[in-house]
Motif scaffolding. Sequence first.
Motif, short mmCIF file in Angstrom:
data_model
loop_
_atom_site.label_atom_id
_atom_site.label_comp_id
_atom_site.label_asym_id
_atom_site.label_seq_id
_atom_site.Cartn_x
_atom_site.Cartn_y
_atom_site.Cartn_z
N ALA A 100 39.76 -5.27 11.35
CA ALA A 100 38.61 -4.36 11.49
C ALA A 100 37.67 -4.48 10.30
CB ALA A 100 39.09 -2.93 11.64
N ALA A 101 38.20 -4.85 9.14
CA ALA A 101 37.35 -4.95 7.95
C ALA A 101 36.29 -6.04 8.08
CB ALA A 101 38.21 -5.16 6.70
N PRO A 102 36.64 -7.28 8.47
CA PRO A 102 35.58 -8.29 8.65
C PRO A 102 34.58 -7.91 9.73
CG PRO A 102 37.74 -9.33 8.47
CD PRO A 102 37.98 -7.87 8.61
N LEU A 107 29.17 -6.20 11.14
CA LEU A 107 28.30 -5.22 11.80
C LEU A 107 27.27 -4.67 10.82
CD1 LEU A 107 27.62 -3.55 14.29
CD2 LEU A 107 29.37 -1.89 13.58
N GLU A 108 27.69 -4.39 9.60
CA GLU A 108 26.74 -3.89 8.60
C GLU A 108 25.69 -4.95 8.28
OE1 GLU A 108 26.39 -0.97 7.38
OE2 GLU A 108 28.11 -0.13 8.47
N ALA A 109 26.12 -6.21 8.20
CA ALA A 109 25.15 -7.29 7.94
C ALA A 109 24.14 -7.40 9.08
CB ALA A 109 25.89 -8.62 7.74
N ASP A 115 17.32 -4.04 10.59
CA ASP A 115 16.36 -3.17 9.89
C ASP A 115 15.27 -3.99 9.22
OD1 ASP A 115 17.86 -1.05 10.72
OD2 ASP A 115 19.00 -0.86 8.85
N GLU A 116 15.67 -5.10 8.62
CA GLU A 116 14.67 -5.95 7.96
C GLU A 116 13.68 -6.53 8.97
OE1 GLU A 116 14.50 -9.87 5.01
OE2 GLU A 116 16.41 -9.11 5.78
N ARG A 117 14.18 -7.00 10.10
CA ARG A 117 13.28 -7.53 11.14
C ARG A 117 12.38 -6.44 11.70
NH1 ARG A 117 14.90 -11.14 8.86
NH2 ARG A 117 15.87 -13.08 9.59
#
Length: 247
Positions: A100-102, A107-109, A115-117
């Motif tokens: 679940a960590a990767p 997902l955060e990336a 958000d940047e786009r």
Amino acid sequence: MTEKPRAADQGSTGSTPGGSGPAEQAAGDGPRVVIRNNRKIGKTEEAPAAADAGTDAPAEGLVEEGEVVVDEIEVEATSVSGPPVVDAPAQPAEEAVAPAAPLGAELEALRAELDERTRDLQRVSAEYANYRKRVDRDRALVQEQATGSVLAALLPILDDLDRAREHGDLVGPFGTVAEQLTTALGKFGLTPFGEQGDPFDPTRHEAVAHQTSADVDAPTCVQVMRRGYLLGERLLRPALVAVADPE
């Protein structure tokens, strides 16, 4: 003292009656089981006689090692189609939660990239909206300047029509044409101003003469020598007037 032949040796040569020969042993594919039998030989009365006779006899307390050959045992294995099923050991809870960590980092990336786009799209949309407003404003300004240039070239003709009107020459068909021309120019936003008795406005009037009068309380246009014109809200030409100041 001669050594007593073992049963295993007899079975290996194939001379023992009733035993399995080499051909029979080679035919079997199963495992061969050998059982060794240790038995203790006690003291007997025939020991001296055997010693005198010169025959081999085991001494007292010696253990004679015998070898018993058991027939070959054929082991049948039940054939099972497919590879054997082996139960996998249960994994601890830490290993189950570890992937679940990767996924969370990925997902955060993805969210950060989204958000940047989104910000880039908003910035481009704002720039495009500003560009359209600037282009529309410039287009309207260019159009107004072009219209103003054409109307400014026609203002002397309008001045002649005004003088002819003062002298009463705008009669008949000539007067009709003059009225139609004034109406057509008004559709482009041309508006005349400057009438006798208007308050003096230095931003719209150009004073060519000054006098004092007891009939006015503020600077007033007492004579209009040439009317002024507005193009929309833009001053196209100021009016030439004579101004009367209060005494």
